[in-house]
Write a protein that holds these residues in place. Structure first.
Motif, mmCIF file in Angstrom:
data_model
loop_
_atom_site.group_PDB
_atom_site.id
_atom_site.type_symbol
_atom_site.label_atom_id
_atom_site.label_comp_id
_atom_site.label_asym_id
_atom_site.label_seq_id
_atom_site.Cartn_x
_atom_site.Cartn_y
_atom_site.Cartn_z
ATOM 1 N N GLN A 6 0.837 -1.197 0.000
ATOM 2 C CA GLN A 6 0.000 0.000 0.000
ATOM 3 C C GLN A 6 0.869 1.242 0.000
ATOM 4 O O GLN A 6 2.025 1.199 0.416
ATOM 5 N N HIS A 7 0.275 2.345 -0.442
ATOM 6 C CA HIS A 7 0.937 3.650 -0.394
ATOM 7 C C HIS A 7 0.335 4.424 0.768
ATOM 8 O O HIS A 7 -0.880 4.478 0.928
ATOM 9 N N THR A 8 1.169 4.995 1.613
ATOM 10 C CA THR A 8 0.689 5.795 2.733
ATOM 11 C C THR A 8 1.331 7.170 2.691
ATOM 12 O O THR A 8 2.434 7.329 2.167
ATOM 13 N N THR A 9 0.614 8.164 3.204
ATOM 14 C CA THR A 9 1.158 9.523 3.250
ATOM 15 C C THR A 9 1.234 10.033 4.674
ATOM 16 O O THR A 9 1.678 11.149 4.895
ATOM 17 N N PRO A 13 5.551 10.028 3.193
ATOM 18 C CA PRO A 13 5.175 9.108 2.116
ATOM 19 C C PRO A 13 6.052 7.860 2.133
ATOM 20 O O PRO A 13 7.256 7.922 2.324
ATOM 21 N N LEU A 15 5.950 3.283 0.863
ATOM 22 C CA LEU A 15 5.283 2.052 0.475
ATOM 23 C C LEU A 15 5.374 1.116 1.670
ATOM 24 O O LEU A 15 6.454 0.920 2.231
ATOM 25 N N LEU A 68 9.415 7.151 0.578
ATOM 26 C CA LEU A 68 9.393 7.915 -0.667
ATOM 27 C C LEU A 68 9.745 9.370 -0.379
ATOM 28 O O LEU A 68 9.424 9.895 0.687
#
Length: 93
Positions: A6-9, A13, A15, A68
């Motif tokens: 999943q991508h989270t912020t 940011p 993965l 990220l």
């Protein structure tokens, strides 16, 4: 354990690798839990919904795979590309 990426912020940011609910769980049928509506004791009116997670998965189990970089925001003001400063040499169509 059934893992997915999943991508989270939140916080920064990244993965992350997370656990998912068991798709053939007889208790939650793959949803991961149940919504439970509740009401006020005195009036019996609807007061909200609570989420009760199922024991087939752990919502808090996650691992950061790849942090990220933060993308810098653009500092330029938005301009209309068709704007001519209020004056035009073109006839109206």
């Amino acid at each position: 354990m059934r893992l997915r990426i999943q991508h989270t912020t939140w916080t920064r940011p990244a993965l992350i690798l997370t656990d998912t609910p068991r798709p053939n769980c007889p208790r939650c049928e793959g949803d991961g839990g149940h919504n439970r509506d509740y009401g006020d004791y005195e009036t019996g009116e609807y007061a909200g919904t609570e989420w009760e997670p199922c024991s087939c998965w752990d919502e808090t189990r996650r691992w950061t795979l790849l942090p990220l970089p933060r993308m810098p925001r653009r500092r330029t003001a938005w301009r209309d590309p068709w704007e001519t400063g209020g004056y035009s040499d073109e006839p109206p169509f």
